[in-house]
Design an enzyme around this catalytic site. Structure first.
Site: not given
Length: 360
Positions: A258, A262, A271
């Site tokens: 990805r 998100h 993160y």
């Protein structure tokens, strides 16, 4: 044979193109004609440009939210291309390229992310269920649709997607187990994009692969390079033919990355490190497909530039249509939960009308 030769318990990954677009497995790639390759490539580019502009539209306050498919276009387009037009798609919420390849008007996708109910209205000629946001429930829906084909003796199959995080949900296991027991013609595809929001794959499971989870349900399972459109096409094609022949479900773990957040509420720089981000970006499915097409003389840089311009024009035209149609009557907020509004909902509706000053 592809599934048989790539047992996920042995750590095998099915791949035809490497990350630069070079062929590393000569056995299969010549079986896709040029027209289909160009159709797949165009759809990937269209989805990518839509993603890029949707993020900007959302930041301008013109959309409520958005879940980009950036980086995952290859596995979705290839798996749809391996199916017949009358096969069914039961999507997750991050399935933009699959929706476009299936023929869903881009205007509907924009309306959905604008919070308009009409975005969930699928045109009658497209065999697709509405977008599902709850994590994992689509696996049970897909199994149910597949079982219906067993009862009606239709030779259609169902494709459904889930993220890597979804494989830790109960619905994942329930769906694949029941499909196996009932021999339902369903292709379960895990989009392993490395992160379930901010939780990495290694932080949520001790399993060495996600594909091996299908083995527990007794169904053929395989780990595939999900950014390799050839590998995804031929793995899905074998699974589809197996299901259509009455041999039940299969599970594909598509390893991808990805590239974006998100959703528009997320900041992935918190993160994941710059190093792992660059490593993920280096396997981009569009770049590797473009390299292959140019190397084989199927595409030129000039053709590519033209495709991008046409896709950008389409994105703006479709968003303009959605913008003009994005009018939500107050009644729509209340009337779609049940066939007929309950007394409680009717009471809330009347109260809302008063707050709106009797506009509705």
């Amino acid at each position: 044979m592809i599934f048989e030769n790539h047992n996920p318990l042995e750590g095998k990954v099915f791949q035809i193109l490497d990350k630069t677009g070079k062929v590393v497995n000569e056995k299969y790639y010549k079986d896709i004609d040029k027209d289909m390759l160009l159709k797949m490539y165009r759809c990937m580019v269209l989805s990518r440009i839509q993603d890029e502009w949707a993020l900007k539209f959302q930041r301008q306050g013109r959309m409520l939210t958005f879940a980009p498919t950036l980086g995952q276009e290859g596995l979705q387009v290839a798996s749809m291309a391996a199916c017949r037009e009358d096969d069914w798609l039961v999507p997750a919420f991050r399935s933009n390229a699959a929706w476009l390849y299936k023929g869903l008007p881009m205007k509907n996708i924009f309306l959905y992310w604008c919070g308009n109910e009409m975005g969930s209205k699928i045109p009658d000629h497209i065999n697709m269920l509405p977008i599902v946001v709850p994590i994992g429930t689509q696996f049970n829906h897909a199994t149910g649709v597949g079982m219906s084909f067993r009862y009606t003796k239709e030779d259609k199959v169902v494709v459904t997607y889930i993220g890597d995080g979804g494989t830790s949900e109960g619905e994942f296991y329930e769906g694949i187990n029941f499909a196996g027991v009932m021999n339902a013609p369903v292709i379960f595809i895990i989009q392993n994009n490395q992160f379930a929001i901010s939780t990495s794959v290694k932080s949520q499971t001790k399993a060495k692969t996600l594909a091996q989870k299908g083995i527990a349900a007794g169904i053929p399972s395989i780990k595939v390079d999900g950014n390799d459109i050839f590998a995804m096409y031929f793995a899905t094609k074998e699974a589809v033919e197996n299901a259509r022949s009455g041999n039940g479900p299969s599970l594909i773990e598509a390893v991808t990355y990805r590239q974006g957040p998100h959703t528009t509420a997320d900041d992935p720089t918190i993160y994941r490190s710059e190093e792992e981000h660059l490593e993920g970006m280096s396997k981009d499915p569009i770049i590797r497909t473009k390299n292959f097409l140019i190397e084989k003389g199927i595409l030129t840089e000039k053709d590519e530039e033209k495709i991008r311009e046409e896709c950008k024009k389409t994105v703006f035209e479709e968003f303009e249509k959605a913008d003009q149609e994005n009018i939500t009557p107050l009644e729509d907020i209340f009337k779609y939960t049940y066939k007929e509004m309950t007394e409680n909902l009717k009471e809330q509706y009347e109260e809302a009308k008063k707050l709106e000053g009797g506009k509705n």
